[in-house]
Design a protein around this motif. Structure first.
Motif, PDB file in Angstrom:
ATOM      1  N   ASP A  65       0.830  -1.207   0.000  1.00 25.40           N
ATOM      2  CA  ASP A  65       0.000   0.000   0.000  1.00 25.40           C
ATOM      3  C   ASP A  65       0.863   1.256   0.000  1.00 25.40           C
ATOM      4  OD1 ASP A  65      -2.289  -1.510   0.011  1.00 25.40           O
ATOM      5  OD2 ASP A  65      -2.610  -1.367   2.173  1.00 25.40           O
ATOM      6  N   LEU A  66       1.983   1.193   0.715  1.00 21.33           N
ATOM      7  CA  LEU A  66       2.877   2.342   0.761  1.00 21.33           C
ATOM      8  C   LEU A  66       3.502   2.603  -0.608  1.00 21.33           C
ATOM      9  CD1 LEU A  66       3.881   4.351   2.919  1.00 21.33           C
ATOM     10  CD2 LEU A  66       5.898   2.942   3.150  1.00 21.33           C
ATOM     11  N   LEU A  67       3.832   1.555  -1.336  1.00 23.81           N
ATOM     12  CA  LEU A  67       4.369   1.726  -2.683  1.00 23.81           C
ATOM     13  C   LEU A  67       3.366   2.434  -3.590  1.00 23.81           C
ATOM     14  CD1 LEU A  67       6.091  -1.754  -3.258  1.00 23.81           C
ATOM     15  CD2 LEU A  67       7.187   0.419  -2.667  1.00 23.81           C
ATOM     16  N   VAL A  68       2.089   2.143  -3.391  1.00 23.85           N
ATOM     17  CA  VAL A  68       1.045   2.816  -4.172  1.00 23.85           C
ATOM     18  C   VAL A  68       0.941   4.281  -3.762  1.00 23.85           C
ATOM     19  CG1 VAL A  68      -1.429   2.900  -4.674  1.00 23.85           C
ATOM     20  CG2 VAL A  68      -0.252   0.692  -4.569  1.00 23.85           C
ATOM     21  N   LEU A  70       3.144   6.209  -2.614  1.00 23.02           N
ATOM     22  CA  LEU A  70       4.313   6.969  -3.053  1.00 23.02           C
ATOM     23  C   LEU A  70       4.429   7.015  -4.581  1.00 23.02           C
ATOM     24  CD1 LEU A  70       6.928   5.626  -0.470  1.00 23.02           C
ATOM     25  CD2 LEU A  70       5.854   7.885  -0.503  1.00 23.02           C
ATOM     26  N   ASP A  71       3.395   6.508  -5.277  1.00 25.68           N
ATOM     27  CA  ASP A  71       3.363   6.509  -6.750  1.00 25.68           C
ATOM     28  C   ASP A  71       4.515   5.715  -7.362  1.00 25.68           C
ATOM     29  OD1 ASP A  71       1.019   8.059  -6.953  1.00 25.68           O
ATOM     30  OD2 ASP A  71       2.167   9.903  -6.688  1.00 25.68           O
ATOM     31  N   ILE A  72       4.997   4.713  -6.631  1.00 27.65           N
ATOM     32  CA  ILE A  72       6.045   3.852  -7.174  1.00 27.65           C
ATOM     33  C   ILE A  72       5.430   2.780  -8.070  1.00 27.65           C
ATOM     34  CG2 ILE A  72       7.784   2.123  -6.524  1.00 27.65           C
ATOM     35  CD1 ILE A  72       8.384   3.886  -4.093  1.00 27.65           C
ATOM     36  N   ILE A  73       4.240   2.329  -7.700  1.00 24.83           N
ATOM     37  CA  ILE A  73       3.487   1.399  -8.547  1.00 24.83           C
ATOM     38  C   ILE A  73       2.030   1.851  -8.590  1.00 24.83           C
ATOM     39  CG2 ILE A  73       4.989  -0.573  -8.022  1.00 24.83           C
ATOM     40  CD1 ILE A  73       2.693  -1.551  -6.128  1.00 24.83           C
ATOM     41  N   PRO A  74       1.296   1.506  -9.655  1.00 23.05           N
ATOM     42  CA  PRO A  74      -0.146   1.765  -9.674  1.00 23.05           C
ATOM     43  C   PRO A  74      -0.886   0.740  -8.822  1.00 23.05           C
ATOM     44  CG  PRO A  74       0.536   0.709 -11.714  1.00 23.05           C
ATOM     45  CD  PRO A  74       1.793   0.971 -10.936  1.00 23.05           C
ATOM     46  N   GLU A  75      -2.074   1.084  -8.412  1.00 25.65           N
ATOM     47  CA  GLU A  75      -2.878   0.210  -7.556  1.00 25.65           C
ATOM     48  C   GLU A  75      -3.036  -1.184  -8.147  1.00 25.65           C
ATOM     49  OE1 GLU A  75      -5.205  -1.019  -4.391  1.00 25.65           O
ATOM     50  OE2 GLU A  75      -4.454   1.032  -4.551  1.00 25.65           O
ATOM     51  N   ASP A  76      -3.248  -1.260  -9.460  1.00 21.94           N
ATOM     52  CA  ASP A  76      -3.518  -2.570 -10.060  1.00 21.94           C
ATOM     53  C   ASP A  76      -2.279  -3.446 -10.188  1.00 21.94           C
ATOM     54  OD1 ASP A  76      -2.184  -1.271 -12.106  1.00 21.94           O
ATOM     55  OD2 ASP A  76      -3.863  -1.287 -13.513  1.00 21.94           O
ATOM     56  N   ARG A  77      -1.106  -2.911  -9.824  1.00 20.78           N
ATOM     57  CA  ARG A  77       0.113  -3.723  -9.920  1.00 20.78           C
ATOM     58  C   ARG A  77       0.463  -4.400  -8.601  1.00 20.78           C
ATOM     59  NH1 ARG A  77       6.081  -1.892 -10.716  1.00 20.78           N
ATOM     60  NH2 ARG A  77       6.862  -3.953 -10.221  1.00 20.78           N
ATOM     61  N   LEU A 124      21.755   1.599   5.515  1.00 19.63           N
ATOM     62  CA  LEU A 124      20.572   2.449   5.579  1.00 19.63           C
ATOM     63  C   LEU A 124      20.481   3.240   4.284  1.00 19.63           C
ATOM     64  CD1 LEU A 124      18.263   3.691   7.447  1.00 19.63           C
ATOM     65  CD2 LEU A 124      19.900   5.527   7.906  1.00 19.63           C
ATOM     66  N   THR A 125      19.314   3.212   3.654  1.00 24.35           N
ATOM     67  CA  THR A 125      19.068   4.004   2.456  1.00 24.35           C
ATOM     68  C   THR A 125      17.744   4.744   2.626  1.00 24.35           C
ATOM     69  OG1 THR A 125      20.238   2.391   1.073  1.00 24.35           O
ATOM     70  CG2 THR A 125      18.839   3.974  -0.061  1.00 24.35           C
ATOM     71  N   ALA A 126      17.723   6.031   2.308  1.00 21.88           N
ATOM     72  CA  ALA A 126      16.527   6.846   2.536  1.00 21.88           C
ATOM     73  C   ALA A 126      16.037   7.515   1.255  1.00 21.88           C
ATOM     74  CB  ALA A 126      16.809   7.913   3.601  1.00 21.88           C
ATOM     75  N   THR A 127      16.330   6.901   0.104  1.00 18.54           N
ATOM     76  CA  THR A 127      15.849   7.441  -1.161  1.00 18.54           C
ATOM     77  C   THR A 127      14.854   6.474  -1.792  1.00 18.54           C
ATOM     78  OG1 THR A 127      17.633   6.421  -2.434  1.00 18.54           O
ATOM     79  CG2 THR A 127      18.042   8.621  -1.530  1.00 18.54           C
ATOM     80  N   LEU A 128      14.104   6.958  -2.785  1.00 20.03           N
ATOM     81  CA  LEU A 128      13.111   6.119  -3.450  1.00 20.03           C
ATOM     82  C   LEU A 128      13.755   5.024  -4.295  1.00 20.03           C
ATOM     83  CD1 LEU A 128      10.451   8.738  -4.640  1.00 20.03           C
ATOM     84  CD2 LEU A 128      10.300   7.178  -2.692  1.00 20.03           C
ATOM     85  N   ASP A 129      15.053   5.168  -4.594  1.00 18.40           N
ATOM     86  CA  ASP A 129      15.724   4.171  -5.434  1.00 18.40           C
ATOM     87  C   ASP A 129      15.532   2.764  -4.903  1.00 18.40           C
ATOM     88  OD1 ASP A 129      16.685   6.140  -7.094  1.00 18.40           O
ATOM     89  OD2 ASP A 129      18.604   6.333  -6.065  1.00 18.40           O
ATOM     90  N   ILE A 130      15.699   2.603  -3.597  1.00 16.50           N
ATOM     91  CA  ILE A 130      15.625   1.257  -3.031  1.00 16.50           C
ATOM     92  C   ILE A 130      14.200   0.718  -3.056  1.00 16.50           C
ATOM     93  CG2 ILE A 130      15.386   2.054  -0.624  1.00 16.50           C
ATOM     94  CD1 ILE A 130      17.144  -0.394   0.153  1.00 16.50           C
ATOM     95  N   LEU A 131      13.202   1.581  -2.870  1.00 18.82           N
ATOM     96  CA  LEU A 131      11.812   1.125  -2.921  1.00 18.82           C
ATOM     97  C   LEU A 131      11.448   0.677  -4.329  1.00 18.82           C
ATOM     98  CD1 LEU A 131      10.045   3.786  -0.659  1.00 18.82           C
ATOM     99  CD2 LEU A 131      11.023   1.574  -0.019  1.00 18.82           C
ATOM    100  N   LYS A 132      11.940   1.401  -5.325  1.00 24.44           N
ATOM    101  CA  LYS A 132      11.694   1.006  -6.717  1.00 24.44           C
ATOM    102  C   LYS A 132      12.348  -0.337  -7.009  1.00 24.44           C
ATOM    103  CE  LYS A 132      11.364   5.797  -8.338  1.00 24.44           C
ATOM    104  NZ  LYS A 132      12.036   6.891  -9.111  1.00 24.44           N
ATOM    105  N   ALA A 133      13.566  -0.519  -6.505  1.00 23.56           N
ATOM    106  CA  ALA A 133      14.260  -1.794  -6.722  1.00 23.56           C
ATOM    107  C   ALA A 133      13.523  -2.938  -6.041  1.00 23.56           C
ATOM    108  CB  ALA A 133      15.691  -1.693  -6.195  1.00 23.56           C
ATOM    109  N   MET A 134      13.031  -2.704  -4.827  1.00 22.66           N
ATOM    110  CA  MET A 134      12.298  -3.740  -4.113  1.00 22.66           C
ATOM    111  C   MET A 134      10.999  -4.098  -4.838  1.00 22.66           C
ATOM    112  SD  MET A 134      13.084  -2.207  -0.303  1.00 22.66           S
ATOM    113  CE  MET A 134      12.051  -3.315   0.670  1.00 22.66           C
ATOM    114  N   ALA A 135      10.341  -3.094  -5.416  1.00 25.83           N
ATOM    115  CA  ALA A 135       9.092  -3.332  -6.135  1.00 25.83           C
ATOM    116  C   ALA A 135       9.314  -4.151  -7.396  1.00 25.83           C
ATOM    117  CB  ALA A 135       8.430  -2.003  -6.487  1.00 25.83           C
ATOM    118  N   SER A 136      10.527  -4.087  -7.954  1.00 24.80           N
ATOM    119  CA  SER A 136      10.826  -4.827  -9.177  1.00 24.80           C
ATOM    120  C   SER A 136      11.559  -6.138  -8.907  1.00 24.80           C
ATOM    121  CB  SER A 136      11.670  -3.964 -10.119  1.00 24.80           C
ATOM    122  OG  SER A 136      12.928  -3.654  -9.537  1.00 24.80           O
ATOM    123  N   GLY A 137      11.783  -6.441  -7.607  1.00 24.33           N
ATOM    124  CA  GLY A 137      12.439  -7.693  -7.258  1.00 24.33           C
ATOM    125  C   GLY A 137      13.947  -7.618  -7.249  1.00 24.33           C
ATOM    126  N   ASP A 138      14.506  -6.415  -7.343  1.00 20.40           N
ATOM    127  CA  ASP A 138      15.959  -6.242  -7.386  1.00 20.40           C
ATOM    128  C   ASP A 138      16.529  -5.658  -6.098  1.00 20.40           C
ATOM    129  OD1 ASP A 138      16.096  -7.143 -10.033  1.00 20.40           O
ATOM    130  OD2 ASP A 138      15.567  -5.151 -10.791  1.00 20.40           O
TER     131      ASP A 138
END
Length: 206
Positions: A65-68, A70-77, A124-138
């Protein structure tokens, strides 16, 4: 996404600082925000300290839900997210900057100029880069997302420890990333040989 091999910062144990250690609130902790809290210390120097509370769950908030939000992924993903994302816990990391996210993670993920290596393979990482990587499995093998952090000014943490506010113990991955959040406080106490039910306000520190 820039990923590099594990980097471990040499530890200067002569400094007396607690970065890379766990703080454990004494049962007599007067600040209700930190009652029975276990904190991983990310940085500690003569200028102050910063840490992440690892045993307080953010209420009604899950990682997908947090990824949604933060606009990292759309709801349907959400249904197509890697299975690893369902295991990521969202924590209340502390009372400072509660609208900001901080990811504690294993050092198999690293973003140049964004990731802070701490100790024993923890970063520790505090940028969106890591959240995007986690959302893509990387993303990293293990991670927790904390909203906010705990902070102390110069000499403040040392004074609180001297006043029997905190104990401390070595960190381990289960205390940081383990899913059994409710038992972390007692486990941290027992890690240094203390039965939490036997502590009094006159107990010394580790």
């Amino acid at each position: 996404m820039a990923q590099q091999p594990t980097r471990r910062r040499p530890r200067d144990t002569s400094r007396g600082y607690l970065d890379g250690q766990m703080l454990i609130a004494m049962p007599t902790m007067r600040d209700e925000r930190f009652a029975r809290s276990v904190i991983y210390v990310c940085a500690h120097s003569s200028d102050g300290a910063m840490g992440i509370v690892v045993n307080q769950t953010a209420t009604n908030l899950v990682f997908p839900d947090l990824l949604v939000q933060l606009d990292i992924i759309p709801e349907d993903r959400k249904i197509a997210l890697p299975p690893s994302t369902s295991a990521v816990r969202v924590l209340r990391g502390g009372p400072v900057e509660t609208g900001r996210g901080f990811v504690l993670h294993t050092s198999d993920f690293y973003v140049e100029n964004s990731t802070l290596p701490i100790d024993e393979g923890i970063c520790l990482t505090a940028t969106l880069d890591i959240l995007k990587a986690m959302a893509s499995g990387d993303g990293p093998t293990d991670a927790v997302l904390a909203l906010g952090y705990a902070g102390w000014g110069a000499g403040q943490l040392e004074n609180e420890i001297q006043a029997n506010g905190w104990l401390h113990c070595p960190a381990d991955r289960d205390l940081i990333f383990g899913s059994d959040i409710e038992t972390k406080y007692d486990r941290a106490m027992r890690k240094i040989g203390i039965d939490p039910t036997m502590l009094s306000s006159d107990a010394g520190h580790a």
